[in-house]
Each structure stands twice: as structure tokens, then as C-alpha cells.
Write a protein that holds these residues in place. Structure first.
Motif, PDB file in Angstrom:
ATOM      1  N   LYS A   1      43.313  33.555  56.178  1.00 13.34           N
ATOM      2  CA  LYS A   1      44.739  33.266  56.389  1.00 13.34           C
ATOM      3  C   LYS A   1      44.963  32.021  57.232  1.00 13.34           C
ATOM      4  CE  LYS A   1      47.035  37.693  55.883  1.00 13.34           C
ATOM      5  NZ  LYS A   1      47.783  38.748  56.554  1.00 13.34           N
ATOM      6  N   GLU A   2      44.071  31.761  58.139  1.00 16.39           N
ATOM      7  CA  GLU A   2      44.268  30.679  59.098  1.00 16.39           C
ATOM      8  C   GLU A   2      43.349  29.499  58.800  1.00 16.39           C
ATOM      9  OE1 GLU A   2      46.700  30.709  61.467  1.00 16.39           O
ATOM     10  OE2 GLU A   2      47.361  32.595  60.595  1.00 16.39           O
ATOM     11  N   ASN A   3      42.409  29.262  59.691  1.00  9.41           N
ATOM     12  CA  ASN A   3      41.556  28.088  59.579  1.00  9.41           C
ATOM     13  C   ASN A   3      40.096  28.514  59.520  1.00  9.41           C
ATOM     14  OD1 ASN A   3      40.670  25.477  59.577  1.00  9.41           O
ATOM     15  ND2 ASN A   3      41.157  25.077  61.715  1.00  9.41           N
ATOM     16  N   PRO A   4      39.328  28.258  58.494  1.00  7.47           N
ATOM     17  CA  PRO A   4      39.740  27.510  57.303  1.00  7.47           C
ATOM     18  C   PRO A   4      40.608  28.382  56.414  1.00  7.47           C
ATOM     19  CG  PRO A   4      37.491  28.255  57.034  1.00  7.47           C
ATOM     20  CD  PRO A   4      37.928  28.665  58.420  1.00  7.47           C
ATOM     21  N   ARG A   5      41.514  27.764  55.735  1.00 10.25           N
ATOM     22  CA  ARG A   5      42.483  28.461  54.899  1.00 10.25           C
ATOM     23  C   ARG A   5      41.893  28.737  53.526  1.00 10.25           C
ATOM     24  NH1 ARG A   5      47.177  27.027  51.738  1.00 10.25           N
ATOM     25  NH2 ARG A   5      48.615  28.763  51.841  1.00 10.25           N
ATOM     26  N   LEU A   6      42.110  29.950  53.029  1.00  9.52           N
ATOM     27  CA  LEU A   6      41.637  30.336  51.712  1.00  9.52           C
ATOM     28  C   LEU A   6      42.809  30.826  50.871  1.00  9.52           C
ATOM     29  CD1 LEU A   6      39.288  31.078  49.704  1.00  9.52           C
ATOM     30  CD2 LEU A   6      39.434  33.370  50.686  1.00  9.52           C
ATOM     31  N   THR A   7      42.925  30.297  49.686  1.00  8.61           N
ATOM     32  CA  THR A   7      43.892  30.815  48.724  1.00  8.61           C
ATOM     33  C   THR A   7      43.118  31.234  47.478  1.00  8.61           C
ATOM     34  OG1 THR A   7      44.282  28.604  47.828  1.00  8.61           O
ATOM     35  CG2 THR A   7      45.807  29.382  49.511  1.00  8.61           C
ATOM     36  N   TRP A   8      43.658  32.200  46.754  1.00  3.34           N
ATOM     37  CA  TRP A   8      43.028  32.676  45.522  1.00  3.34           C
ATOM     38  C   TRP A   8      44.045  32.501  44.403  1.00  3.34           C
ATOM     39  CZ3 TRP A   8      38.257  35.603  45.250  1.00  3.34           C
ATOM     40  CH2 TRP A   8      37.933  36.029  43.964  1.00  3.34           C
ATOM     41  N   VAL A   9      43.673  31.722  43.409  1.00  4.00           N
ATOM     42  CA  VAL A   9      44.539  31.479  42.251  1.00  4.00           C
ATOM     43  C   VAL A   9      43.803  31.938  41.005  1.00  4.00           C
ATOM     44  CG1 VAL A   9      45.783  29.744  40.918  1.00  4.00           C
ATOM     45  CG2 VAL A   9      45.606  29.497  43.400  1.00  4.00           C
ATOM     46  N   ASN A  10      44.408  32.855  40.267  1.00  2.89           N
ATOM     47  CA  ASN A  10      43.865  33.291  38.982  1.00  2.89           C
ATOM     48  C   ASN A  10      44.441  32.437  37.866  1.00  2.89           C
ATOM     49  OD1 ASN A  10      42.160  35.369  39.701  1.00  2.89           O
ATOM     50  ND2 ASN A  10      43.572  37.013  39.174  1.00  2.89           N
ATOM     51  N   CYS A  11      43.594  32.004  36.946  1.00  2.58           N
ATOM     52  CA  CYS A  11      44.053  31.259  35.769  1.00  2.58           C
ATOM     53  C   CYS A  11      44.962  32.175  34.949  1.00  2.58           C
ATOM     54  CB  CYS A  11      42.851  30.814  34.945  1.00  2.58           C
ATOM     55  SG  CYS A  11      43.301  30.098  33.353  1.00  2.58           S
ATOM     56  N   GLY A  12      46.196  31.765  34.764  1.00  2.86           N
ATOM     57  CA  GLY A  12      47.159  32.583  34.030  1.00  2.86           C
ATOM     58  C   GLY A  12      46.772  32.815  32.580  1.00  2.86           C
ATOM     59  N   LEU A  13      46.155  31.830  31.949  1.00  3.49           N
ATOM     60  CA  LEU A  13      45.704  31.996  30.564  1.00  3.49           C
ATOM     61  C   LEU A  13      44.651  33.105  30.480  1.00  3.49           C
ATOM     62  CD1 LEU A  13      45.283  28.201  29.714  1.00  3.49           C
ATOM     63  CD2 LEU A  13      47.170  29.686  29.018  1.00  3.49           C
ATOM     64  N   CYS A  14      43.730  33.109  31.428  1.00  2.00           N
ATOM     65  CA  CYS A  14      42.668  34.114  31.459  1.00  2.00           C
ATOM     66  C   CYS A  14      43.224  35.494  31.813  1.00  2.00           C
ATOM     67  CB  CYS A  14      41.592  33.706  32.457  1.00  2.00           C
ATOM     68  SG  CYS A  14      40.854  32.097  32.107  1.00  2.00           S
ATOM     69  N   VAL A  15      44.214  35.529  32.709  1.00  4.14           N
ATOM     70  CA  VAL A  15      44.867  36.786  33.077  1.00  4.14           C
ATOM     71  C   VAL A  15      45.521  37.409  31.849  1.00  4.14           C
ATOM     72  CG1 VAL A  15      46.841  37.753  34.338  1.00  4.14           C
ATOM     73  CG2 VAL A  15      45.235  36.240  35.507  1.00  4.14           C
ATOM     74  N   ASP A  16      46.262  36.591  31.092  1.00  8.52           N
ATOM     75  CA  ASP A  16      46.936  37.105  29.896  1.00  8.52           C
ATOM     76  C   ASP A  16      45.935  37.613  28.869  1.00  8.52           C
ATOM     77  OD1 ASP A  16      49.319  36.416  31.071  1.00  8.52           O
ATOM     78  OD2 ASP A  16      49.601  34.599  29.885  1.00  8.52           O
ATOM     79  N   GLU A  17      44.849  36.892  28.705  1.00 11.06           N
ATOM     80  CA  GLU A  17      43.834  37.263  27.724  1.00 11.06           C
ATOM     81  C   GLU A  17      43.175  38.599  28.072  1.00 11.06           C
ATOM     82  OE1 GLU A  17      40.176  35.037  25.440  1.00 11.06           O
ATOM     83  OE2 GLU A  17      40.530  34.517  27.529  1.00 11.06           O
TER      84      GLU A  17
END
Length: 97
Positions: free
Chosen positions: A47-63
Motif C-alpha cells: 500500500k505504501e512504499n514501495p507501492r504495489l498495484t495489481w491490474v488484471n487484463c480485462g480481455l483475459c478476465v472476460d475469456e
């Protein structure tokens, strides 16, 4: 973290631990971890330093129908991956065949 293909299933929130009938162990005895707990813990630590975000590929999610994910996981596109790589000081890509 930009997850694609099967990796978008790692943060699915309705995972549950299981017993091991081959070994004859119960759910409690097996104490089997789930990847959604790992992802949640990483997001909490990052949440802080180092900052981590998680992004799922929407195309792969739909599939894969991987819509029900833990809190903090975002939906994105390959364009988000490019932007994240350009803004990062380090990028590690683990490809698949």
C-alpha cells in the motif's frame, strides 16, 4: 503487477481450501493456502512504499470469467501494461508459451 492469461485467476475471491482425500487429511489438517490470500497480503504490504498495484487484463478476465476478485485488484488492458512499464524503473516480464 499486470496479470494476464491464467494469472488473472490468482486473485479470485471465492477460492476455498480443501481436504486431501488421498492423504486422508481434513481441511484443517491440510491447511492449504489459496492464491487469493497471497494476492491480498501482497496488496496490503504494498500500500505504501514501495507501492504495489495489481491490474488484471480485462480481455483475459472476460475469456476466463474471472470477475469476482479480492479488493484492490483493478481491471485494465494491454495499454495499461505498456503505461506501467514505461513509468516503472524496473520491469520483469514472465512470458508464457
Amino acid at each position: 503487477m499486470f496479470a494476464y492469461e491464467g494469472a488473472v485467476c490468482l486473485p479470485i475471491s471465492d477460492q476455498s481450501p480443501h481436504a486431501n482425500p488421498v492423504k486422508g487429511t481434513t481441511v484443517e489438517e491440510e491447511d492449504h493456502p489459496t492464491t487469493q490470500k497471497f494476492v491480498s497480503a501482497l496488496l496490503e504490504m504494498g500500500k505504501e512504499n514501495p507501492r504495489l498495484t495489481w491490474v488484471n487484463c480485462g480481455l483475459c478476465v472476460d475469456e476466463r470469467g474471472a470477475n469476482n476478485v479480492v479488493e484492490g485488484v483493478k481491471r485494465g488492458s494491454p495499454a495499461d501494461f505498456l503505461k506501467m512499464a514505461q513509468e516503472s524503473t524496473n520491469t520483469l516480464v514472465i512470458p508464457t508459451k
